[in-house]
Write a protein that holds these residues in place. Structure first.
Motif, PDB file in Angstrom:
ATOM      1  N   ILE A   1       0.837  -1.118   0.073  1.00 11.60           N
ATOM      2  CA  ILE A   1       0.145  -0.128  -0.070  1.00 11.60           C
ATOM      3  C   ILE A   1       1.064   0.987   0.204  1.00 11.60           C
ATOM      4  O   ILE A   1       0.427   2.692  -0.607  1.00 11.60           O
ATOM      5  N   ALA A   2       1.600   1.307   0.834  1.00  9.19           N
ATOM      6  CA  ALA A   2       3.062   3.015   1.026  1.00  9.19           C
ATOM      7  C   ALA A   2       3.072   2.519  -0.733  1.00  9.19           C
ATOM      8  O   ALA A   2       3.298   3.967  -1.136  1.00  9.19           O
TER       9      ALA A   2
ATOM     10  N   VAL B   1       1.265  10.824   2.611  1.00  7.53           N
ATOM     11  CA  VAL B   1       0.406  10.659   4.816  1.00  7.53           C
ATOM     12  C   VAL B   1      -0.345   9.804   4.407  1.00  7.53           C
ATOM     13  O   VAL B   1       0.188   8.585   5.501  1.00  7.53           O
ATOM     14  N   GLU B   2      -0.858   8.847   3.948  1.00  3.07           N
ATOM     15  CA  GLU B   2      -1.268   7.946   3.807  1.00  3.07           C
ATOM     16  C   GLU B   2       0.220   6.294   3.518  1.00  3.07           C
ATOM     17  O   GLU B   2      -0.127   5.817   4.635  1.00  3.07           O
ATOM     18  N   ALA B   3       0.965   6.812   2.642  1.00  6.48           N
ATOM     19  CA  ALA B   3       1.948   6.177   2.687  1.00  6.48           C
ATOM     20  C   ALA B   3       2.810   5.716   3.985  1.00  6.48           C
ATOM     21  O   ALA B   3       2.760   4.606   4.684  1.00  6.48           O
TER      22      ALA B   3
ATOM     23  N   CYS C   1       3.257   2.742   6.860  1.00  9.29           N
ATOM     24  CA  CYS C   1       4.848   2.589   7.155  1.00  9.29           C
ATOM     25  C   CYS C   1       4.716   1.772   8.076  1.00  9.29           C
ATOM     26  O   CYS C   1       4.852   1.286   8.668  1.00  9.29           O
ATOM     27  N   ASP C   2       4.005   2.771   9.295  1.00  7.99           N
ATOM     28  CA  ASP C   2       3.256   2.595  10.649  1.00  7.99           C
ATOM     29  C   ASP C   2       2.753   1.523  10.890  1.00  7.99           C
ATOM     30  O   ASP C   2       3.537   1.014  12.152  1.00  7.99           O
ATOM     31  N   LEU C   3       2.025   1.050  10.215  1.00  8.02           N
ATOM     32  CA  LEU C   3       1.400  -0.405  10.660  1.00  8.02           C
ATOM     33  C   LEU C   3       2.081  -1.119  10.609  1.00  8.02           C
ATOM     34  O   LEU C   3       2.087  -2.140  10.967  1.00  8.02           O
ATOM     35  N   ALA C   4       2.877  -1.509   8.999  1.00  7.38           N
ATOM     36  CA  ALA C   4       3.344  -2.204   8.651  1.00  7.38           C
ATOM     37  C   ALA C   4       5.217  -2.656   9.969  1.00  7.38           C
ATOM     38  O   ALA C   4       5.040  -3.630  10.450  1.00  7.38           O
ATOM     39  N   LEU C   5       5.805  -1.456  10.454  1.00 10.15           N
ATOM     40  CA  LEU C   5       7.169  -1.292  11.497  1.00 10.15           C
ATOM     41  C   LEU C   5       6.112  -1.418  13.174  1.00 10.15           C
ATOM     42  O   LEU C   5       6.438  -2.508  13.354  1.00 10.15           O
TER      43      LEU C   5
ATOM     44  N   TRP D   1      12.715   1.919   4.763  1.00  9.35           N
ATOM     45  CA  TRP D   1      12.773   2.938   3.110  1.00  9.35           C
ATOM     46  C   TRP D   1      11.686   3.685   3.400  1.00  9.35           C
ATOM     47  O   TRP D   1      12.151   4.592   3.130  1.00  9.35           O
ATOM     48  N   ARG D   2      10.956   2.555   2.891  1.00 10.60           N
ATOM     49  CA  ARG D   2       9.248   4.125   2.688  1.00 10.60           C
ATOM     50  C   ARG D   2       9.014   4.882   3.057  1.00 10.60           C
ATOM     51  O   ARG D   2       8.279   5.895   2.607  1.00 10.60           O
ATOM     52  N   ARG D   3       9.303   4.836   4.562  1.00 11.06           N
ATOM     53  CA  ARG D   3       8.410   5.876   5.041  1.00 11.06           C
ATOM     54  C   ARG D   3      10.162   7.249   5.150  1.00 11.06           C
ATOM     55  O   ARG D   3       8.901   8.728   5.527  1.00 11.06           O
ATOM     56  N   ALA D   4      11.162   6.503   5.262  1.00 14.65           N
ATOM     57  CA  ALA D   4      12.054   8.220   4.796  1.00 14.65           C
ATOM     58  C   ALA D   4      11.665   8.933   3.446  1.00 14.65           C
ATOM     59  O   ALA D   4      11.580  10.251   3.398  1.00 14.65           O
TER      60      ALA D   4
END
Length: 578
Positions: free
Chosen positions: A383-384, A394-396, A400-404, A414-417
């Motif tokens: 999804i991210a 914001v949704e990305a 990532c927050d949920l996955a981490l 990386w994708r959250r960065a």
């Protein structure tokens, strides 16, 4: 189904139950009785004091549930190290030489294989541990009540309102639990060394290398390091992100009528009394009301149950499974695997849409997969990736927050960065890139991105070697960083490069074969899917989580579907270069 669950027995059809007329909090296994305001708390809302007690009980159950997942899964990982790692080491040394595992145990190839297999096992944690954990916590509350003279109903067990005078003690116990650090995965101290695994590995290697002493040291070192890597990878996973079904019930849908332990008692009281009649009270339970007999850390006995290997065949309580006997011919273990196959089908459809540039459609498919199988973080990472393509940063970041929250992965950081950088939050992006390098020190993209995000300036004098090596492998800082918010200490990007502990030196010289590149890949499984299953059609929607195949309407035609299924039994080791 994968071979792991081929031994699971079919459970008998669940008889249709007659709905009770006593409301949404009805005691379905209780005999008809006259309403009693001291017992039937389902007739009205709880008082503020009772509601506070309910939330305390729910929180105790949740924390102890997390502890039980860690304890039982740690036992499972010990079994993996004992039973499956010798085979893994043998396959690697057969292709790469006797010291290849010892020399490469920190490689991404080995770690990624461990991550995939652990994630597939851990996704079952909630289903496998919840029932036992709730029973144990109810037993704990029951012994606490008995030690304080609180009556226990033989038929319906412990009632919440009887615990109100002892709320302070329950709250003190909760405070103690919350003050503890989240439990990490670690080898249970009561389990012995991995001697049996080493002996099995050496016995098999003798047929290949003879009885010479040189290979023995190399193979043993490889096995020991593989065990250490297994635990290091397991500690990347956060137990607080698993067991979502029970977690949702305890945090959002917990009974607010003041009769929570009444409901627990209806399910657990009979079981507790039967166990006490059959095996007596386990030593320590009379004195320690936490119910485990050996403190909150666990039972501490050699008979600790490995719940990932037992038959998983208890009756399903989902409302949709109660009324149709034709849909009750699958065990819970098989339902878990069907759930995974359905989620993977949705993910594959999302990947097709992603490749076509249809990112909104891909996101919907990935969200469908996550709704079906919410205990696999990779769907949120998909999804991210799609949200980043749509510039929905914001949704990305939320994905990532949920996955981490389940697994600290390189892709997640990386994708959250990238999402945070696009929002102008440079310092937060740098923190994520730093975490990428903690997990994967050789990640050149993360190093280059750190250089691009940090403004130009003199390098730190105390780290000239590290700074020069980074500068030689990266380009000049981009102009976009100058217009973004800058971190508070921009003098040197080298300060954002974490210090990584060097690997332990080998107790023997490296050989040429240690530099071979090997690939560890899961063997896909092919399942014959009935052609009329709606959740495997190309336009499928999302149905209930445990929806079963409609066997009664099977037309006789099947469609073979191939899925990746990382596990400890089905994989191959191949040499890709010398």
């Amino acid at each position: 189904m994968p071979a792991k669950y081929s031994h699971v027995k079919k459970r008998p059809a669940v008889p249709k139950k007659t709905p009770s007329s006593s409301g949404s909090h009805a005691h379905t296994n209780a005999e008809p009785h006259q309403p009693n305001p001291q017992v039937d708390k389902s007739l009205y809302k709880a008082t503020p004091a009772e509601a506070q007690l309910e939330r305390t009980i729910a929180r105790i159950i949740l924390i102890r549930f997390e502890q039980d997942i860690v304890r039982l899964f740690s036992t499972h990982l010990s079994c993996v190290a004992l039973l499956h790692l010798p085979t893994f080491v043998l396959r690697c040394v057969t292709v790469g030489g006797p010291s290849w595992v010892a020399a490469n145990t920190d490689s991404d190839e080995i770690k990624d294989f461990f991550r995939g297999a652990i994630a597939m096992d851990l996704r079952q944690a909630g289903d496998r541990v919840a029932t036992k954990s709730v029973l144990w916590t109810y037993t704990a509350l029951r012994h606490f009540a008995k030690s304080n003279g609180v009556p226990i109903c033989q038929r319906r067990g412990l009632h919440s309102h009887h615990l109100l005078p002892h709320y302070a003690a329950l709250k003190a116990h909760l405070d103690t639990l919350e003050a503890q650090h989240p439990p990490p995965f670690a080898k249970p101290p009561h389990l012995g060394p991995m001697s049996e695994g080493i002996r099995a590995l050496e016995k098999t290697c003798e047929t290949k290398y003879g009885k010479g002493p040189d290979w023995r040291l190399r193979v043993r070192e490889g096995y020991d390091r593989a065990c250490a890597t297994l635990w290091d990878v397991a500690r990347e996973f956060d137990v607080r992100g698993y067991g979502l079904v029970l977690r949702e019930k305890l945090t959002s849908n917990w009974c607010d009528c003041g009769c929570s332990t009444d409901h627990l008692g209806e399910v657990c009281e009979k079981t507790v009394r039967m166990e006490e009649e059959e095996s007596g009270v386990r030593p320590g339970k009379e004195r320690e009301w936490d119910g485990r007999g050996s403190g909150v850390s666990g039972w501490g006995t050699e008979e600790e149950e490995n719940m990932w290997e037992v038959d998983f065949d208890f009756a399903n309580s989902d409302s949709e499974a109660k009324h149709d006997p034709a849909e009750c011919d699958m065990t819970v273990a098989e339902l878990i695997e069907w759930r995974y196959l359905r989620a993977e089908r949705e993910k594959e459809q999302g990947n097709i849409a992603f490749k076509k540039g249809e990112f909104a459609g891909a996101i919907e498919r990935y969200r469908n997969a996550y709704r079906i199988e919410p205990e696999l973080p990779r769907y949120q990472l998909n999804i991210a990736a799609a949200c980043l393509k749509m510039n929905d940063y914001v949704e990305a970041e939320k994905a990532c927050d949920l996955a981490l929250g389940q697994h600290r992965s390189v892709k997640g950081y990386w994708r959250r960065a990238q999402a945070r950088k696009a929002q102008g939050r440079i310092e937060d992006a740098l923190k994520d890139l730093r975490d990428v390098l903690r997990l994967q020190p050789s990640n050149a993209e993360a190093m280059a991105e750190i250089m691009n995000l940090c403004p130009p300036g003199p390098l730190a004098e105390h780290e000239p070697a590290a700074s020069s090596s980074i500068a030689s492998s990266s380009s000049q800082p981009s102009s976009s960083s100058s217009s973004s918010k800058k971190p508070p200490a921009p003098s040197a990007f080298s300060s954002w490069i974490p210090t990584v502990k060097p690997p332990k030196p080998l107790p023997f010289p490296r050989t040429k074969t240690d530099d071979r590149k090997l690939k560890v890949s899961s063997i896909p499984i092919t399942v014959d899917i009935p052609d009329n299953l709606p959740f495997f059609s190309s336009d499928s929607g999302v149905e209930s989580k445990n929806k079963r195949p409609p066997s009664s309407s099977f037309s006789g035609y099947t469609i073979p579907q191939t899925f990746s299924y990382p596990c400890w039994e089905r994989y191959m080791v191949q040499k890709i270069s010398d």
